[in-house]
Scaffold this motif. Structure first.
Motif, PDB file in Angstrom:
ATOM      1  N   CYS A   1      12.356 -25.461  51.902  1.00 25.93           N
ATOM      2  CA  CYS A   1      12.365 -26.598  52.823  1.00 25.93           C
ATOM      3  C   CYS A   1      12.653 -27.894  52.066  1.00 25.93           C
ATOM      4  O   CYS A   1      13.473 -28.701  52.489  1.00 25.93           O
TER       5      CYS A   1
ATOM      6  N   VAL B   1       8.718 -20.712  50.784  1.00 29.31           N
ATOM      7  CA  VAL B   1       9.160 -21.350  52.030  1.00 29.31           C
ATOM      8  C   VAL B   1       9.145 -22.871  51.870  1.00 29.31           C
ATOM      9  O   VAL B   1      10.090 -23.571  52.267  1.00 29.31           O
ATOM     10  N   TYR B   2       8.077 -23.394  51.271  1.00 30.07           N
ATOM     11  CA  TYR B   2       7.976 -24.837  51.049  1.00 30.07           C
ATOM     12  C   TYR B   2       9.073 -25.327  50.110  1.00 30.07           C
ATOM     13  O   TYR B   2       9.726 -26.342  50.366  1.00 30.07           O
TER      14      TYR B   2
ATOM     15  N   GLN C   1       4.809 -26.714  55.998  1.00 31.38           N
ATOM     16  CA  GLN C   1       4.870 -25.724  54.925  1.00 31.38           C
ATOM     17  C   GLN C   1       3.938 -26.101  53.785  1.00 31.38           C
ATOM     18  O   GLN C   1       3.317 -25.244  53.158  1.00 31.38           O
ATOM     19  N   TYR C   2       3.860 -27.391  53.511  1.00 28.11           N
ATOM     20  CA  TYR C   2       2.976 -27.902  52.469  1.00 28.11           C
ATOM     21  C   TYR C   2       1.517 -27.577  52.802  1.00 28.11           C
ATOM     22  O   TYR C   2       0.778 -27.045  51.978  1.00 28.11           O
TER      23      TYR C   2
ATOM     24  N   CYS D   1       8.747 -31.118  55.721  1.00 28.42           N
ATOM     25  CA  CYS D   1       8.140 -29.922  55.144  1.00 28.42           C
ATOM     26  C   CYS D   1       6.619 -29.985  55.124  1.00 28.42           C
ATOM     27  O   CYS D   1       5.965 -29.190  54.444  1.00 28.42           O
TER      28      CYS D   1
ATOM     29  N   HIS E   1       4.373 -18.526  50.758  1.00 27.59           N
ATOM     30  CA  HIS E   1       4.208 -19.900  51.262  1.00 27.59           C
ATOM     31  C   HIS E   1       4.888 -20.901  50.327  1.00 27.59           C
ATOM     32  O   HIS E   1       5.539 -21.838  50.776  1.00 27.59           O
TER      33      HIS E   1
ATOM     34  N   ALA F   1       0.406 -25.331  54.886  1.00 29.05           N
ATOM     35  CA  ALA F   1       0.209 -23.876  54.907  1.00 29.05           C
ATOM     36  C   ALA F   1      -0.047 -23.352  53.497  1.00 29.05           C
ATOM     37  O   ALA F   1      -0.885 -22.467  53.296  1.00 29.05           O
ATOM     38  N   SER F   2       0.648 -23.897  52.514  1.00 28.02           N
ATOM     39  CA  SER F   2       0.438 -23.497  51.123  1.00 28.02           C
ATOM     40  C   SER F   2      -0.981 -23.836  50.672  1.00 28.02           C
ATOM     41  O   SER F   2      -1.649 -23.021  50.035  1.00 28.02           O
TER      42      SER F   2
END
Length: 73
Positions: A54, A50-51, A26-27, A23, A47, A29-30
């Motif tokens: 995941c 989603v994280y 995603q991390y 993940c 975001h 991106a956050s």
């Protein structure tokens, strides 16, 4: 006083391994979203969701793998 092994560990061991996570994208991106919107969390909720999803799937997969392992074999 001598230096012990405990002194050499990072203060947050799990944080040191976040880059090993499935993940990680995603991390990051956050975090980028928070930077972009000056820490306005409400703009980054998608975001975060989603994280979180995941991480949930990653945890479930880890638990499933661990089920097949025995401590006594």
């Amino acid at each position: 006083m001598g230096s012990s092994t405990k002194d050499q560990l990072p203060p947050y061991p799990n944080a040191a391994r976040i880059s090993d996570s499935q993940c990680y994208a995603q991390y990051t991106a956050s975090l980028k979203c928070l930077e972009e919107f000056s820490s306005d969390k409400s703009k980054c909720q998608e975001h975060f969701d989603v994280y979180k999803e995941c991480k949930k799937k990653e945890r479930e997969a880890r638990l499933e793998r661990n089920k097949s392992r025995s401590l006594f074999s």
